[in-house]
Design an enzyme around this catalytic site. Structure first.
Site, PDB file in Angstrom:
ATOM      1  N   ARG A  35      -5.538   1.891   1.867  1.00 24.28           N
ATOM      2  CA  ARG A  35      -5.817   2.193   0.459  1.00 24.28           C
ATOM      3  C   ARG A  35      -5.930   3.705   0.331  1.00 24.28           C
ATOM      4  O   ARG A  35      -6.848   4.318   0.871  1.00 24.28           O
ATOM      5  CB  ARG A  35      -7.122   1.522   0.013  1.00 24.28           C
ATOM      6  N   ASP A  38      -9.136   5.613  -0.477  1.00 29.75           N
ATOM      7  CA  ASP A  38     -10.215   5.558   0.516  1.00 29.75           C
ATOM      8  C   ASP A  38      -9.914   6.364   1.775  1.00 29.75           C
ATOM      9  O   ASP A  38     -10.804   7.018   2.321  1.00 29.75           O
ATOM     10  CB  ASP A  38     -10.475   4.100   0.933  1.00 29.75           C
ATOM     11  N   THR A  39      -8.673   6.297   2.266  1.00 34.38           N
ATOM     12  CA  THR A  39      -8.431   6.775   3.635  1.00 34.38           C
ATOM     13  C   THR A  39      -7.238   7.707   3.809  1.00 34.38           C
ATOM     14  O   THR A  39      -6.954   8.122   4.929  1.00 34.38           O
ATOM     15  CB  THR A  39      -8.245   5.576   4.590  1.00 34.38           C
ATOM     16  N   GLY A  68      12.001   9.489  -5.501  1.00 37.25           N
ATOM     17  CA  GLY A  68      13.254   8.754  -5.659  1.00 37.25           C
ATOM     18  C   GLY A  68      13.336   7.504  -4.820  1.00 37.25           C
ATOM     19  O   GLY A  68      14.184   6.638  -5.074  1.00 37.25           O
ATOM     20  N   GLU A 102       1.235  -5.867   1.439  1.00 39.43           N
ATOM     21  CA  GLU A 102       1.665  -5.348   2.742  1.00 39.43           C
ATOM     22  C   GLU A 102       1.102  -6.214   3.870  1.00 39.43           C
ATOM     23  O   GLU A 102       1.826  -6.554   4.815  1.00 39.43           O
ATOM     24  CB  GLU A 102       1.198  -3.911   2.909  1.00 39.43           C
TER      25      GLU A 102
END
Length: 216
Positions: A35, A38-39, A68, A102
């Site tokens: 994320r 956060d990181t 792009g 993901e």
């Protein structure tokens, strides 16, 4: 450091045997799911840079994509190509559909997953159903998250953790898993291939020099 050098050497050797013309043929060794809010500027960015110094190809959207590029196309392609996935779980990881997507794709593509619980406990992670997604998709996200939560991983507290020790542990975990994946590929090509493969002292010395140079 000796263990890291030996592991990197062994990893490159297995790749060389699989394809002598391309010692590192993978488009993506490690996919880092994180994320950004956060990181990006802490643990995930440091992991990406650290793996780069170890000559591992890692994918981190904030550093691997350019203007792009089609986000989902590139992310899904990297997930298909990668050997190992890292899920950097943070307090707001599960608030993002893209992070969960993901993770789901990594699981459904049967990739090796190394969870890193950064400032969060596994019990605190859950899929929040805002009723905007089909029930079947929510279930897939939940299954992926539950599987990751019960996978042995690493924990890290950014406020008082030892960053050097953590990077070493993360590198060891990634390289060990990459070795397992590479040796599995070799065995699928030749079931009789031995786990320990010698490809010549000159190749090993070259690999060791590259790894050592990343530390100085």
């Amino acid at each position: 450091m000796q263990r890291l050098v030996a592991s990197c050497s062994k990893l490159a050797n297995t790749r060389y045997v699989r394809n002598p013309s391309l010692p590192n043929p993978n488009l993506c060794d490690v996919f880092i799911s994180h994320r950004r809010i956060d990181t990006k500027k802490t643990i995930s960015g440091l992991l990406h840079d650290h793996f780069t110094r170890l000559h591992l190809n890692s994918f981190l959207d904030s550093k691997s994509l350019k203007p792009g590029d089609r986000l989902l196309f590139e992310v899904n392609a990297a997930i298909r190509e990668c050997s190992v996935g890292i899920a950097v779980f943070s307090p707001r990881y599960c608030d993002s559909y893209f992070c969960l997507h993901e993770l789901m794709r990594l699981m459904e593509n049967k990739k090796r997953i190394i969870p890193i619980f950064c400032n969060v406990k596994p019990s605190e992670l859950c899929v929040k159903n805002d009723r905007t997604r089909p029930a079947a998709e929510i279930r897939r996200l939940q299954l992926a998250l539950e599987e990751a939560k019960y996978t042995v991983g690493l924990t890290f507290d950014t406020s008082n953790g030892d960053w050097s020790e953590f990077l070493t542990m993360a590198s060891d975990a990634v390289i060990d898993n990459l070795l397992d994946v590479e040796q599995g590929r070799l065995r699928s090509i030749n079931p009789h291939v031995q786990e320990h493969i010698c490809v010549g002292q000159s190749i090993q010395q070259s690999i060791i020099k590259r790894v050592l140079s990343s530390f100085y």
